[in-house]
Scaffold this active site. Structure first.
Site, PDB file in Angstrom:
ATOM      1  N   GLY A  53       0.926  -1.163   0.131  1.00 38.69           N
ATOM      2  CA  GLY A  53       0.027   0.013  -0.053  1.00 38.69           C
ATOM      3  C   GLY A  53       0.759   1.311   0.169  1.00 38.69           C
ATOM      4  O   GLY A  53       1.976   1.168  -0.612  1.00 38.69           O
ATOM      5  N   CYS A  54       0.296   2.326   0.274  1.00 34.16           N
ATOM      6  CA  CYS A  54       0.990   3.789   0.442  1.00 34.16           C
ATOM      7  C   CYS A  54       2.382   3.483   1.104  1.00 34.16           C
ATOM      8  O   CYS A  54       2.283   3.044   2.304  1.00 34.16           O
ATOM      9  CB  CYS A  54       0.028   4.744   1.028  1.00 34.16           C
ATOM     10  SG  CYS A  54       0.942   6.296   1.296  1.00 34.16           S
TER      11      CYS A  54
END
Length: 211
Positions: A53-54
């Site tokens: 993810g981020c």
């Protein structure tokens, strides 16, 4: 950060943006750990690379672990050489947002890093983590040795059984040999230490890795 929309699709090598030969400049030292960001590193250190993810929140998960010497965020597993953040977010580079971890195997094992990886995000969502949607948010383990590859595959199978027992779907994590790592822009490095109130979109499944 990404938003909900149509299902992201990986570009082909022919469709990908051309990129550039210039390497992204970054600070010499880690903002939190005061270690070298790009190396060289002490000879006994080992590397790991993950996409979950981020990368802002992902990097913080790992720099907080005892035995981690240095971390850096960047782009990997795509086609475009030395991409910019804007190019990666366009979906036309094929890259994932990743964190590269330099660790002391005498203080923390690769298996322990994998446990943090599995528990820190939802590995069943394909090209997405929560509200962040795009090819750059896919789950990935990028291995630097046959031993890492075997451990990654073993822990994936173990965690899949734990998720299935809780009624969760199949893991979509890609497990491949570590591709070239391209540094992200300097402002992304250790972002949540520089911006303590910054965005972190990571959210796990709530299922612990079975020990």
């Amino acid at each position: 950060m990404g938003l909900f929309g149509k299902t992201p699709v990986m570009p082909s090598a022919e469709q990908a943006l051309p990129g550039r030969s210039d390497v992204m400049p970054v600070a010499a030292r880690h903002y939190v750990l005061d270690a070298s960001l790009a190396g060289p590193f002490p000879q006994h250190m080992e590397m790991a690379m993950f996409g979950l993810g981020c990368f802002w929140g992902a990097e913080r998960k790992f720099w907080q672990l005892s035995g981690v010497h240095s971390t850096a965020v960047g782009y990997a597993a795509g086609f475009t050489p030395n991409p910019s953040y804007q190019e990666v977010c366009s979906g036309m580079t094929g890259h994932n947002e990743v964190v590269r971890v330099v660790f002391d195997p005498e203080q923390i094992s690769y298996r322990e890093l994998l446990q943090t990886f599995w528990e820190s995000h939802n590995p069943t969502q394909g090209m997405r983590q929560g509200n962040d949607v795009g090819t750059q948010y896919r789950s990935g383990i990028y291995t630097y040795s046959e031993e890492q590859q075997a451990l990654a595959e073993e822990t994936l199978a173990n965690y899949q059984r734990a998720l299935k027992a809780k009624g969760l779907p199949a893991i979509t994590t890609e497990v491949i040999t570590a591709p070239e790592f391209y540094f992200a822009e300097d402002y992304h490095q250790q972002y949540l230490a520089k911006n303590p109130g910054g965005y972190c979109g990571l959210g796990g499944t709530g299922v612990c890795y079975p020990n």
